[in-house]
Design an enzyme around this catalytic site. Structure first.
Site, PDB file in Angstrom:
ATOM      1  N   LYS A  50       0.832  -1.211   0.000  1.00 37.68           N
ATOM      2  CA  LYS A  50       0.000   0.000   0.000  1.00 37.68           C
ATOM      3  C   LYS A  50       0.862   1.255   0.000  1.00 37.68           C
ATOM      4  O   LYS A  50       0.563   2.227  -0.690  1.00 37.68           O
ATOM      5  CB  LYS A  50      -0.955  -0.009   1.195  1.00 37.68           C
ATOM      6  CG  LYS A  50      -2.048  -1.046   1.040  1.00 37.68           C
ATOM      7  CD  LYS A  50      -2.926  -1.131   2.263  1.00 37.68           C
ATOM      8  CE  LYS A  50      -3.979  -2.212   2.065  1.00 37.68           C
ATOM      9  NZ  LYS A  50      -4.781  -2.437   3.266  1.00 37.68           N
ATOM     10  N   HIS A 101       1.430  -6.361  17.889  1.00 37.02           N
ATOM     11  CA  HIS A 101       0.470  -7.470  17.957  1.00 37.02           C
ATOM     12  C   HIS A 101       0.105  -7.772  19.398  1.00 37.02           C
ATOM     13  O   HIS A 101       0.884  -7.540  20.323  1.00 37.02           O
ATOM     14  CB  HIS A 101       0.987  -8.723  17.252  1.00 37.02           C
ATOM     15  CG  HIS A 101       2.321  -9.212  17.718  1.00 37.02           C
ATOM     16  ND1 HIS A 101       2.501  -9.971  18.837  1.00 37.02           N
ATOM     17  CD2 HIS A 101       3.549  -9.047  17.181  1.00 37.02           C
ATOM     18  CE1 HIS A 101       3.780 -10.275  18.974  1.00 37.02           C
ATOM     19  NE2 HIS A 101       4.442  -9.714  17.992  1.00 37.02           N
TER      20      HIS A 101
END
Length: 116
Positions: free
Chosen positions: A52, A103
């Site tokens: 992206k 995470h």
């Protein structure tokens, strides 16, 4: 950002998914960790963020498993381009790639900044 369970499910159910998405070094690293699916998910998020950040999406001639997340000697994550993907993207004039991984048990995320 990605759900850890989604990556765990794909690795456990889809033959070849892990090898298609992750490099041999990433697989060895994640498999050695107690929270291996969180590690895989963070790397998947970083690969998506990388493509992206390119502004092109996933260009033809590039492979997810050739966008490798490695760590420097202090543990800082870095992106290492390999093989055909490295050759394909060489003409883009990328000077620096910054990556941050996060995470927790259920979610993983990554941010990638590309400097030209």
């Amino acid at each position: 950002m990605i759900e850890v369970e989604r990556i765990a499910s794909s690795i456990n159910k889809e033959s070849g998914f892990r090898e298609m998405i992750f490099s041999k070094n990433e697989i060895a690293y994640c498999q050695s960790r107690a929270n291996k699916f969180e590690c895989y998910a963070a790397r998947f998020a970083a690969k998506e963020a990388f493509f992206k950040a390119l502004g092109t999406g996933w260009p033809e001639g590039t492979n997810f498993n050739e966008v490798e997340i490695i760590h420097d000697d202090k543990g800082k994550p870095e992106i290492n381009l390999l093989g055909q993907t490295q050759r394909k993207l060489a003409s883009l004039g990328i000077n620096k790639i910054l990556v941050s991984l996060s995470h927790v048990k259920a979610m993983a995320s990554a941010v990638v900044i590309i400097e030209k």
